[in-house]
Write an enzyme that holds these catalytic residues in place. Structure first.
Site, PDB file in Angstrom:
ATOM      1  CG  ASP A  68      -5.042  -3.203   2.550  1.00  8.99           C
ATOM      2  OD1 ASP A  68      -4.686  -2.354   1.800  1.00  8.99           O
ATOM      3  OD2 ASP A  68      -5.723  -3.202   3.444  1.00  8.99           O
ATOM      4  CD  GLU A 140      -3.359  -4.017  -1.064  1.00  2.60           C
ATOM      5  OE1 GLU A 140      -3.248  -2.859  -0.683  1.00  2.60           O
ATOM      6  OE2 GLU A 140      -4.225  -4.594  -1.628  1.00  2.60           O
TER       7      GLU A 140
END
Length: 248
Positions: A68, A140
């Site tokens: 992320d 992610e």
């Protein structure tokens, strides 16, 4: 040649199914994987952790945290270079669209990431690997694995290729998707109270719920909407309500 030999011996330690997945991932990433187990972890759903008695950190969730942050940086760099004359507000808004769950899940679908996700037996054949949240999270986590294994530049190049192939930036910029904000502004312009959103029901299993929301303006229900989470349901309701309000 030496790196190929080393890679061969690394893969030889894995069983045949895992080897096939790693080789396929190498084609997807466009680089030779140095630490295969990072990628297996990045694509391991938490349902299999208890089943195989693995440590809690052995699912994709830990690498998702890292990915992320890396993805935010990559998206920021892309925007900074692509739109050097735009202000911070524009860049922040565009970045949020590039890294939001819906966008990441769509990218994951485009590269067929669901085919690489490892699930526990209890959730197989339930479609868990197709849900937006799991696809976005594993995407992610994959970025996190690439970053740890091959460095920032490889992760950057991988993301840039996907954005260039699947995203039309001009279209993304012109799209208005915050219908709640637009509805609030429209209500205020008509001197009406702020819209109120109520969840009226939920359907589906825990991993694939659908939320239904109604939106009221001045104590009157204008419209309803549904979505895979509360935020999306509210946006759908606001979008429908705008059509009603504009016709009044």
């Amino acid at each position: 040649m030496i790196e190929r030999i080393r890679a061969f011996y690394r893969l030889r330690k894995l069983d045949s199914d895992y080897r096939k997945r790693i080789v396929a991932l190498e084609g997807l990433i466009g680089a030779s994987i140095q630490h295969p187990r990072l990628y297996l972890k990045a694509l391991r759903h938490r349902s299999i952790v208890a089943e195989k008695k693995l440590a809690a950190t052995e699912s994709y969730e830990q690498l998702e945290f890292l990915g992320d942050a890396v993805l935010d940086l990559i998206a920021s760099e892309i925007i900074f270079k692509k739109y050097p004359s735009n202000d911070e507000g524009f860049m922040t808004k565009l970045r949020s669209r590039l890294v939001k769950g819906e966008m990441l899940a769509e990218l994951a679908r485009n590269i067929r990431l669901m085919e690489y996700i490892e699930l526990g037996d209890r959730v197989k054949n339930q479609g868990v690997e197709y849900t937006e949240s799991v696809l976005a999270d594993t995407f992610e986590a994959l970025i996190g694995a690439i970053y740890l294994d091959l460095g920032y530049q490889t992760a950057h190049d991988f993301v840039v290729r996907l954005y260039q192939k699947y995203i039309v930036f001009d279209q993304l910029i012109s799209t208005q998707d915050n219908f709640k904000s637009i509805l609030l502004e429209s209500a205020q312009a008509r001197k009406l109270p702020a819209p109120v959103y109520n969840i009226i029901r939920e359907t589906g299993p825990g991993h694939d719920k659908v939320f239904y929301v109604e939106v009221l303006v001045d104590n009157t229900v204008l419209a309803t909407g549904k979505g895979k989470n509360k935020k999306k349901a509210e946006q759908a309701a606001a979008k429908a309500a705008l059509r009603v309000l504009n016709d009044m």
